[in-house]
Motif scaffolding. Structure first.
Motif, mmCIF file in Angstrom:
data_model
loop_
_atom_site.group_PDB
_atom_site.id
_atom_site.type_symbol
_atom_site.label_atom_id
_atom_site.label_comp_id
_atom_site.label_asym_id
_atom_site.label_seq_id
_atom_site.Cartn_x
_atom_site.Cartn_y
_atom_site.Cartn_z
ATOM 1 N N PHE A 24 10.996 20.688 10.198
ATOM 2 C CA PHE A 24 11.617 19.435 10.628
ATOM 3 C C PHE A 24 11.876 18.512 9.438
ATOM 4 O O PHE A 24 11.039 18.324 8.565
ATOM 5 C CB PHE A 24 10.713 18.717 11.636
ATOM 6 C CG PHE A 24 11.344 17.481 12.217
ATOM 7 C CD1 PHE A 24 12.155 17.569 13.333
ATOM 8 C CD2 PHE A 24 11.143 16.233 11.639
ATOM 9 C CE1 PHE A 24 12.751 16.432 13.877
ATOM 10 C CE2 PHE A 24 11.734 15.092 12.166
ATOM 11 C CZ PHE A 24 12.537 15.193 13.292
ATOM 12 N N GLN A 186 17.012 14.828 17.609
ATOM 13 C CA GLN A 186 16.324 14.537 16.353
ATOM 14 C C GLN A 186 15.868 13.089 16.317
ATOM 15 O O GLN A 186 14.781 12.779 15.819
ATOM 16 C CB GLN A 186 17.222 14.826 15.154
ATOM 17 C CG GLN A 186 16.489 14.646 13.824
ATOM 18 C CD GLN A 186 17.414 14.427 12.647
ATOM 19 O OE1 GLN A 186 18.390 13.685 12.747
ATOM 20 N NE2 GLN A 186 17.114 15.059 11.525
ATOM 21 N N TRP A 189 12.654 12.797 18.209
ATOM 22 C CA TRP A 189 11.532 13.364 17.448
ATOM 23 C C TRP A 189 11.168 12.464 16.274
ATOM 24 O O TRP A 189 9.984 12.336 15.919
ATOM 25 C CB TRP A 189 11.859 14.774 16.961
ATOM 26 C CG TRP A 189 11.658 15.834 18.005
ATOM 27 C CD1 TRP A 189 12.594 16.690 18.516
ATOM 28 C CD2 TRP A 189 10.431 16.145 18.677
ATOM 29 N NE1 TRP A 189 12.025 17.511 19.461
ATOM 30 C CE2 TRP A 189 10.700 17.200 19.573
ATOM 31 C CE3 TRP A 189 9.132 15.643 18.606
ATOM 32 C CZ2 TRP A 189 9.719 17.761 20.399
ATOM 33 C CZ3 TRP A 189 8.148 16.194 19.426
ATOM 34 C CH2 TRP A 189 8.446 17.245 20.302
#
Length: 272
Positions: A24, A186, A189
């Motif tokens: 990530f 994204q 997150w």
């Protein structure tokens, strides 16, 4: 068709969570697919190798927890397996500590899920707290000193053991932020990551700098969390600059980030 056991599914999902966390990006201070963060001895390839080395550890934990009630017996069994896993990890990484905290966090979760045969998150978090609260006599007799233990003793803050014993409250907050989304963007997150940065008393940060720097880091992350678009915010740029200036690496947050992903994507056949 060969049926895959619940233990095998859990081990695979735990390893996948570790690989997802490593991959990530952006993730200030931490290893990603694009950066080595604050580390000169770690990279994405090493993290993937480390994650793969832990498959058997999580498999053994799931297997033993399947038939052993939550008790001191189970706590000490998974503790012994976890310590074996640490040795395996260090052998794979030539002595670099990539996933020690993650072995603890994911190990507890894997044990409870296998034991309870459930994907119900409140149950998993509650039972994880019960299991992690049990003392391991081997640890008491032969403690492996860590930076986290030293920081807890010096500053009277809570660490990885307390996070698990309290039922992973920071993971629960992250899951609440996701709020049952099937496909998580994204941006969402990044919100989870900044929430962890802003709220976890990460002993890795203290070890590399000081409690004052941790508080500064948390405050800046909180500002980034409140930005409409985190990645493009000035506060997020400041988070990056702080990790670079003080060479801090919030590894405890990384472990909980992986745990959040693991639980959000958890899939088992509860009748297994």
């Amino acid at each position: 068709m060969i049926k895959v056991s619940t233990a095998e599914k859990l081990a695979e999902q735990a390893v996948n969570a570790l690989k997802w966390e490593a991959d990530f990006s952006p993730k200030p201070g931490l290893v990603t697919r694009d950066s080595n963060g604050a580390h000169t001895d770690m990279n994405i390839a090493l993290f993937n190798k480390s994650a793969d080395s832990l498959y058997d550890t999580f498999l053994r934990i799931a297997d033993v927890a399947k038939t052993t009630p939550i008790s001191v017996i189970l706590r000490e069994q998974i503790g012994a397996i976890g310590r074996d896993g640490e040795d395996t990890m260090l052998e794979a990484t030539h002595g670099v500590n990539t996933h020690k905290g993650a072995i603890w966090a994911l190990g507890v979760l894997v044990a409870v899920i296998s034991n309870q045969k459930t994907t119900d998150l409140p149950t998993i978090l509650q039972k994880s707290g019960e299991l992690a609260s049990i003392s391991d006599r081997y640890v008491q007799a032969h403690p492996r000193s860590t930076y986290g233990m030293q920081a807890k003793k010096t500053y009277q803050i809570q660490g990885a053991r307390e996070e698990a014993a309290n039922g992973f409250p920071h993971v629960a907050n992250g899951l609440e932020l996701i709020n049952g989304q099937n496909t998580v963007s994204q941006q969402t997150w990044l919100k989870v990551l900044c929430l962890l940065y802003a709220s976890v008393d990460d002993t890795n940060v203290i070890h590399r700098s000081s409690l004052a720097v941790l508080r500064m880091f948390q405050g800046t992350a909180k500002q980034a969390l409140e930005a409409p678009v985190i990645k493009e915010s000035r506060a997020f740029e400041q988070v990056i600059k702080l990790t670079e200036k003080y060479q801090i690496s919030p590894g405890g947050c990384a472990d909980l980030f992986a745990a959040t992903y693991f639980l959000h994507n958890l899939k088992i056949d509860e009748e297994d």
